[in-house]
Design an enzyme around this catalytic site. Sequence first.
Site, PDB file in Angstrom:
ATOM      1  N   HIS A 278       0.844  -1.201   0.000  1.00  0.00           N
ATOM      2  CA  HIS A 278       0.000   0.000   0.000  1.00  0.00           C
ATOM      3  C   HIS A 278       0.882   1.255   0.000  1.00  0.00           C
ATOM      4  O   HIS A 278       0.691   2.162  -0.806  1.00  0.00           O
ATOM      5  CB  HIS A 278      -0.917  -0.050   1.233  1.00  0.00           C
ATOM      6  CG  HIS A 278      -1.645   1.220   1.514  1.00  0.00           C
ATOM      7  ND1 HIS A 278      -2.997   1.381   1.264  1.00  0.00           N
ATOM      8  CD2 HIS A 278      -1.218   2.408   2.004  1.00  0.00           C
ATOM      9  CE1 HIS A 278      -3.360   2.615   1.597  1.00  0.00           C
ATOM     10  NE2 HIS A 278      -2.298   3.259   2.059  1.00  0.00           N
ATOM     11  N   GLU A 279       1.866   1.277   0.883  1.00  0.00           N
ATOM     12  CA  GLU A 279       2.762   2.442   0.959  1.00  0.00           C
ATOM     13  C   GLU A 279       3.560   2.600  -0.335  1.00  0.00           C
ATOM     14  O   GLU A 279       3.851   3.708  -0.776  1.00  0.00           O
ATOM     15  CB  GLU A 279       3.719   2.321   2.150  1.00  0.00           C
ATOM     16  CG  GLU A 279       3.032   2.234   3.512  1.00  0.00           C
ATOM     17  CD  GLU A 279       2.039   3.353   3.756  1.00  0.00           C
ATOM     18  OE1 GLU A 279       2.252   4.470   3.256  1.00  0.00           O
ATOM     19  OE2 GLU A 279       1.030   3.111   4.448  1.00  0.00           O
ATOM     20  N   GLU A 358      -5.763   7.029  -1.241  1.00  0.00           N
ATOM     21  CA  GLU A 358      -5.733   5.861  -0.357  1.00  0.00           C
ATOM     22  C   GLU A 358      -6.450   4.672  -0.989  1.00  0.00           C
ATOM     23  O   GLU A 358      -6.019   3.527  -0.839  1.00  0.00           O
ATOM     24  CB  GLU A 358      -6.344   6.193   1.000  1.00  0.00           C
ATOM     25  CG  GLU A 358      -5.578   7.248   1.793  1.00  0.00           C
ATOM     26  CD  GLU A 358      -4.140   6.843   2.096  1.00  0.00           C
ATOM     27  OE1 GLU A 358      -3.847   5.624   2.109  1.00  0.00           O
ATOM     28  OE2 GLU A 358      -3.310   7.742   2.283  1.00  0.00           O
TER      29      GLU A 358
HETATM   30 ZN   LIG Z   1      -1.957   5.215   2.563  1.00  0.00          ZN
END
Ligand SMILES: [Zn+2]
Length: 422
Positions: A278-279, A358
């Site tokens: 995710h990062e 996100e």
């Molecule tokens: Zn994030």
Amino acid sequence: MVRKMGFYAVLAFCLYGLFFYWYLFYLADPKLPFEYQGTKADPATFLNGRELMLSEEYSKIRNLLFFLSTPFEWLFYFLILLFGFSRVFKRWAESSAKYKFLQTPIYLIWLSFFAFLATLPLNYISYSLSKTYHISTQTFPSWMKDELIDFWLNYGTWLIIVPVLYWLMKKSQKRWWLYGWLLSIPFTLFMMFLQPVVIDPLYNDFYPLKNKELETKILALAEKAHIPAQHVFEVNMADKTNSLNAYVTGIGSNARIVLWDTTLNKLTDDQILFIMAHEMCHYVEKHIYWGIAGYLLISLLGLYLTYRFMNWTVKRWGKELKISDVRDIRSLPLFFMIISMLLFAASPLTNLASRYQETRADRYAIEMTKNPEAAITSFQELTRSGLSQVKPPLLVKIFRYTHPSMLDRISMLEEYQIKNGK
Ligand SMILES: [Zn+2]
């Protein structure tokens, strides 16, 4: 007139607070929509009764504190002006400074000091609440140390900005906001560059991952995403909190991915790899640069509006607020107040943009790791360790959520799981 205005401002703040108390504690319905009940996003399926109760309770109080703290700041600056404190600070600065160039730093230290004192109780309540619910593990001295670092860091930053700002106002009464904005571009980039190597280490220790076996796995994943190995760090957070986190920070050669050691301690390797992926999406899609660009665009409009509002306020209410001229340092609390109001007003938009990034990062991560079970359980663990709300009330989501709600995040993963038969 002055006392009446002060009274109405305090009254307005209290009514506003009551409204949010009623909204958060009585109006907002924490129940999940029918179609989500019993799914993996339903906290009843992964939290025990006590955790469920605590997370609702804790989130409600935290949300209330969030909605109170920003307008409290506005009230503070308003009262500082109204009751002539800004004028007093200036007088103190004039009488104690031998040299003229020291007047602004002295004025600023008085204003910062009183602002610090005024916001300290709310900050302390927030800290001790977090401690009561076993989220924060930080000792009082360590918390106080962080508060003091905050204070001096803010003071130092404003010490650079404020003299330039008022100098620009004097040079160009009509265009200072534009010149100020132009100067803010290199300044912002410079601060973003320094953030991970100069500012963040004031608060915590950063180092390469300690678990070498895990590091090998993470670096293999990083290589797949074309991220250089030396850009992954671990930070010591276990002394401060029980909650889990990871983030991307810095620009240029200082860009890096940071994992909290709490995350590394509490999650399995597969779960960590999902969080890491995710990062990595933030990193490879350069979300920080998009963020900076968006922020600069908004701040151009924001500074223009500040210029207009300041002129209007001084013209209309200058006498009551004891500001005869915008270019006088006495107007600084007004500047802070308007900036804070505009930031709050813009937060639904900036949060929306952040939630978009996100969501992209979650999609990227699941496509990269293809392990929905690990992904779902990592979000469930994140919810548990931070006692966070799976489905926040609408206004909380709009003003506070830089990430999609866990309901949205887990549901997306569960859909992926069903679609791919895993
Ligand atoms: Zn994030």
